[in-house]
Design a protein around this motif. Structure first.
Motif, PDB file in Angstrom:
ATOM      1  N   GLN A  72       0.595  -1.181   0.058  1.00 55.63           N
ATOM      2  CA  GLN A  72       0.189   0.403   0.203  1.00 55.63           C
ATOM      3  C   GLN A  72       0.607   1.383   0.012  1.00 55.63           C
ATOM      4  N   ASN A 112      -3.412   2.805  -2.506  1.00 58.46           N
ATOM      5  CA  ASN A 112      -3.706   3.441  -1.947  1.00 58.46           C
ATOM      6  C   ASN A 112      -4.919   2.648  -1.124  1.00 58.46           C
ATOM      7  N   HIS A 113      -4.922   1.669  -2.169  1.00 62.42           N
ATOM      8  CA  HIS A 113      -6.504   0.844  -1.670  1.00 62.42           C
ATOM      9  C   HIS A 113      -6.018  -0.193  -1.721  1.00 62.42           C
ATOM     10  N   THR A 114      -6.565  -1.213  -0.574  1.00 56.21           N
ATOM     11  CA  THR A 114      -5.908  -2.334  -0.363  1.00 56.21           C
ATOM     12  C   THR A 114      -6.676  -3.663  -0.412  1.00 56.21           C
ATOM     13  N   VAL A 140      -2.911  -5.678  -3.142  1.00 57.56           N
ATOM     14  CA  VAL A 140      -1.993  -4.630  -2.701  1.00 57.56           C
ATOM     15  C   VAL A 140      -2.459  -5.078  -0.935  1.00 57.56           C
TER      16      VAL A 140
END
Length: 143
Positions: A72, A112-114, A140
């Motif tokens: 991330q 940015n998004h897991t 991620v």
């Protein structure tokens, strides 16, 4: 008598769940895809440039479905090769591009998004006649 039968039934249900693994969440490292029967292969790590961009180049649509793993917050550049005319779509980040000739699809983004997101091919028909299929997965992971 009723309570004894209920206890026996509940024990049987618990044994069934225990034998099939239903009901217990656990972390796994095998990264199984959503579609049953597909085998995933962990992909080698990408190269990080001097500017801090992680560049990952893959050929999709041949062999088993792969999983691309990034952290991330990383700045990622995916360079994806696939059959001509296929639209590649990275779900979760809503990025897409069409393979044009020998030129790959390049997707640049900040992770940015897991989660686990499929990279799907739209317009490429498989053996069962489906035109949308996951060619790879982007995973991620939290920092």
């Amino acid at each position: 008598m009723y309570l004894k039968k209920l206890a026996v039934a509940m024990t049987g249900i618990l044994l069934l769940f225990a034998s099939t693994g239903i009901g217990w969440a656990h972390e796994t490292t095998d990264h199984q895809p959503i579609e049953k029967g597909l085998k995933t292969v962990p992909e080698p790590a990408g190269k990080t440039t001097d500017s801090g961009v992680t560049v990952i180049e893959r050929t999709l649509g041949k062999g088993p479905v792969g999983t691309i793993v990034v952290r991330q917050g990383a700045t990622v550049r995916l360079v994806l090769h696939a059959p001509v005319g296929v639209e590649l779509h990275l779900h979760g980040y809503d990025l897409s591009g069409v393979v044009d000739g020998e030129a790959p699809v390049v997707m640049s983004f900040r992770a940015n998004h897991t989660g686990r997101f499929p990279i799907e091919a739209h317009g490429m028909q498989d053996l069962l006649g489906r035109t949308d299929s996951a060619l790879a997965y982007l995973e991620v992971r939290p920092e």
